[in-house]
Design a protein around this motif. Structure first.
Motif, PDB file in Angstrom:
ATOM      1  N   ALA A 193     -27.355  -3.582   4.535  1.00 41.33           N
ATOM      2  CA  ALA A 193     -26.813  -3.267   3.216  1.00 41.33           C
ATOM      3  C   ALA A 193     -27.096  -4.399   2.229  1.00 41.33           C
ATOM      4  O   ALA A 193     -27.403  -4.154   1.049  1.00 41.33           O
ATOM      5  CB  ALA A 193     -25.308  -3.013   3.320  1.00 41.33           C
ATOM      6  N   ARG A 194     -27.010  -5.629   2.710  1.00 44.07           N
ATOM      7  CA  ARG A 194     -27.275  -6.764   1.832  1.00 44.07           C
ATOM      8  C   ARG A 194     -28.734  -6.806   1.395  1.00 44.07           C
ATOM      9  O   ARG A 194     -29.029  -7.133   0.242  1.00 44.07           O
ATOM     10  CB  ARG A 194     -26.894  -8.072   2.534  1.00 44.07           C
ATOM     11  CG  ARG A 194     -27.059  -9.294   1.649  1.00 44.07           C
ATOM     12  CD  ARG A 194     -26.701 -10.572   2.352  1.00 44.07           C
ATOM     13  NE  ARG A 194     -26.701 -11.688   1.400  1.00 44.07           N
ATOM     14  CZ  ARG A 194     -26.467 -12.946   1.730  1.00 44.07           C
ATOM     15  NH1 ARG A 194     -26.208 -13.267   2.982  1.00 44.07           N
ATOM     16  NH2 ARG A 194     -26.485 -13.877   0.803  1.00 44.07           N
ATOM     17  N   ILE A 195     -29.628  -6.497   2.291  1.00 47.38           N
ATOM     18  CA  ILE A 195     -31.046  -6.481   1.933  1.00 47.38           C
ATOM     19  C   ILE A 195     -31.278  -5.501   0.785  1.00 47.38           C
ATOM     20  O   ILE A 195     -31.999  -5.802  -0.178  1.00 47.38           O
ATOM     21  CB  ILE A 195     -31.905  -6.119   3.162  1.00 47.38           C
ATOM     22  CG1 ILE A 195     -31.883  -7.271   4.169  1.00 47.38           C
ATOM     23  CG2 ILE A 195     -33.339  -5.800   2.743  1.00 47.38           C
ATOM     24  CD1 ILE A 195     -32.523  -6.941   5.500  1.00 47.38           C
ATOM     25  N   THR A 196     -30.646  -4.349   0.852  1.00 49.66           N
ATOM     26  CA  THR A 196     -30.798  -3.359  -0.214  1.00 49.66           C
ATOM     27  C   THR A 196     -30.247  -3.866  -1.539  1.00 49.66           C
ATOM     28  O   THR A 196     -30.920  -3.813  -2.572  1.00 49.66           O
ATOM     29  CB  THR A 196     -30.090  -2.045   0.181  1.00 49.66           C
ATOM     30  OG1 THR A 196     -30.703  -1.515   1.356  1.00 49.66           O
ATOM     31  CG2 THR A 196     -30.182  -1.022  -0.951  1.00 49.66           C
ATOM     32  N   SER A 197     -29.032  -4.409  -1.514  1.00 48.61           N
ATOM     33  CA  SER A 197     -28.399  -4.832  -2.766  1.00 48.61           C
ATOM     34  C   SER A 197     -29.086  -6.048  -3.371  1.00 48.61           C
ATOM     35  O   SER A 197     -29.315  -6.103  -4.592  1.00 48.61           O
ATOM     36  CB  SER A 197     -26.914  -5.122  -2.540  1.00 48.61           C
ATOM     37  OG  SER A 197     -26.727  -6.155  -1.581  1.00 48.61           O
ATOM     38  N   ASP A 198     -29.475  -7.007  -2.534  1.00 50.14           N
ATOM     39  CA  ASP A 198     -30.129  -8.202  -3.072  1.00 50.14           C
ATOM     40  C   ASP A 198     -31.552  -7.895  -3.538  1.00 50.14           C
ATOM     41  O   ASP A 198     -32.044  -8.502  -4.497  1.00 50.14           O
ATOM     42  CB  ASP A 198     -30.120  -9.320  -2.034  1.00 50.14           C
ATOM     43  CG  ASP A 198     -28.768 -10.027  -1.947  1.00 50.14           C
ATOM     44  OD1 ASP A 198     -27.885  -9.719  -2.764  1.00 50.14           O
ATOM     45  OD2 ASP A 198     -28.596 -10.879  -1.063  1.00 50.14           O
ATOM     46  N   SER A 199     -32.209  -6.966  -2.895  1.00 51.74           N
ATOM     47  CA  SER A 199     -33.538  -6.552  -3.356  1.00 51.74           C
ATOM     48  C   SER A 199     -33.450  -5.928  -4.740  1.00 51.74           C
ATOM     49  O   SER A 199     -34.314  -6.169  -5.604  1.00 51.74           O
ATOM     50  CB  SER A 199     -34.157  -5.560  -2.371  1.00 51.74           C
ATOM     51  OG  SER A 199     -34.411  -6.164  -1.118  1.00 51.74           O
ATOM     52  N   GLN A 200     -32.413  -5.157  -4.978  1.00 50.72           N
ATOM     53  CA  GLN A 200     -32.217  -4.564  -6.302  1.00 50.72           C
ATOM     54  C   GLN A 200     -31.984  -5.636  -7.356  1.00 50.72           C
ATOM     55  O   GLN A 200     -32.515  -5.544  -8.473  1.00 50.72           O
ATOM     56  CB  GLN A 200     -31.050  -3.581  -6.260  1.00 50.72           C
ATOM     57  CG  GLN A 200     -31.326  -2.319  -5.449  1.00 50.72           C
ATOM     58  CD  GLN A 200     -30.103  -1.452  -5.253  1.00 50.72           C
ATOM     59  OE1 GLN A 200     -28.970  -1.867  -5.502  1.00 50.72           O
ATOM     60  NE2 GLN A 200     -30.326  -0.228  -4.787  1.00 50.72           N
ATOM     61  N   PRO A 207     -30.403 -13.364 -10.299  1.00 50.55           N
ATOM     62  CA  PRO A 207     -30.166 -14.193  -9.116  1.00 50.55           C
ATOM     63  C   PRO A 207     -29.379 -13.442  -8.047  1.00 50.55           C
ATOM     64  O   PRO A 207     -28.528 -12.598  -8.364  1.00 50.55           O
ATOM     65  CB  PRO A 207     -29.347 -15.375  -9.663  1.00 50.55           C
ATOM     66  CG  PRO A 207     -29.560 -15.362 -11.140  1.00 50.55           C
ATOM     67  CD  PRO A 207     -29.780 -13.934 -11.513  1.00 50.55           C
ATOM     68  N   THR A 208     -29.640 -13.750  -6.810  1.00 56.18           N
ATOM     69  CA  THR A 208     -28.830 -13.229  -5.713  1.00 56.18           C
ATOM     70  C   THR A 208     -27.610 -14.116  -5.469  1.00 56.18           C
ATOM     71  O   THR A 208     -26.813 -13.832  -4.570  1.00 56.18           O
ATOM     72  CB  THR A 208     -29.657 -13.160  -4.422  1.00 56.18           C
ATOM     73  OG1 THR A 208     -30.139 -14.471  -4.118  1.00 56.18           O
ATOM     74  CG2 THR A 208     -30.816 -12.200  -4.578  1.00 56.18           C
TER      75      THR A 208
END
Length: 259
Positions: A193-200, A207-208
């Motif tokens: 889930a984090r990969i998806t949100s930070d990629s967005q 910034p992430t």
């Protein structure tokens, strides 16, 4: 109110600027590039009141001398012969008052032997942590001067901070770190889930950071060396048995160095 703004520098550094939106006083963390700091201060109509240094690497210290030409500015940092400009050297547990906040010093050697972090519980919205290159979003710094046990102990100090602590590290390495984390722990739903949100966020050029301690505990393999899937992945990569968390950490840190 004390606000925190990232000042992008070089390819992927963040120089953090804390400032009081009433007094317009500012403190800057790890000013590797004076030019971008001066431009940001001028754009926000801020007066530089202090410099905070986490460790001696040039991308964190290279702008100090130019910024000191702006006035009589205190420089807070570690006990380090490599940073002669420091005017107040900080040891573990020592506090400093800055912009109305009290910060506690944490010595966190491993990436470098002189590395410190600064932590305050008094910021509006929850605690804040400036941790340089020790703990990254989804990862950790390379072990240049310490050893794996030392680095893991330092990361554990940071992991023990309150879960809502906002983590301000010094590089936008998040997506690369998360790609490695997925290789280590592909079955972690919080990580996916984090990969998806930070990629967005990065697609929007945002910034992430900051992350939080809670997020790192849930998704960062270097804080999850006690988890079975992380230990199993470490054992597959290592030629030695990973029988404790230090061995697991050493194995995945070595893996990440060549990922």
């Amino acid at each position: 109110m004390i606000l925190v703004k990232p000042i992008p520098a070089f390819d992927d550094n963040y120089i953090w600027c804390l400032y009081d939106d009433v007094s317009h006083q500012a403190a800057v963390v790890d000013p590797g590039d004076a030019k971008v700091v001066i431009a940001a201060l001028e754009a926000m109509n801020l007066e530089l009141a202090a410099l905070l240094i986490t460790h001696h690497h040039f991308d964190h210290t290279g702008g100090i001398n130019t910024l000191l030409a702006l006035g009589d500015i205190p420089v807070y940092g570690p006990h380090s012969e490599n940073i002669p400009q420091i005017t107040q050297r900080l040891s573990h547990g020592e506090t400093l008052s800055l912009l109305g906040l009290e910060f506690t010093t944490l010595e966190i050697p491993g990436h470098t032997l002189d590395h410190i972090a600064l932590y305050s519980e008094q910021a509006e919205g929850g605690p804040i942590l400036f941790c340089g290159d020790t703990l990254f979003a989804g990862g950790c710094g390379r072990v240049f001067e310490g050893n794996p046990g030392m680095m893991l102990a330092s990361l554990n100090k940071l992991a023990a901070l309150p879960a809502n602590t906002r983590v301000y590290c010094a590089h936008e390495y998040t997506l690369a770190n998360l790609a490695f984390a997925k290789a280590v722990e592909p079955g972690n739903p919080a990580l996916l889930a984090r990969i998806t949100s930070d990629s967005q966020l990065r697609q929007q050029n945002r910034p992430t950071l900051p992350s939080t301690v809670a997020m790192e505990l849930a998704t960062n393999p270097f804080l999850r060396c006690d988890q079975p899937e992380v230990a199993a992945s470490a054992a597959q990569q290592s030629e030695q048995a990973c029988t404790d968390t230090t061995a697991v950490f050493a194995a995945i840190r070595g893996w990440k160095d060549n990922f």
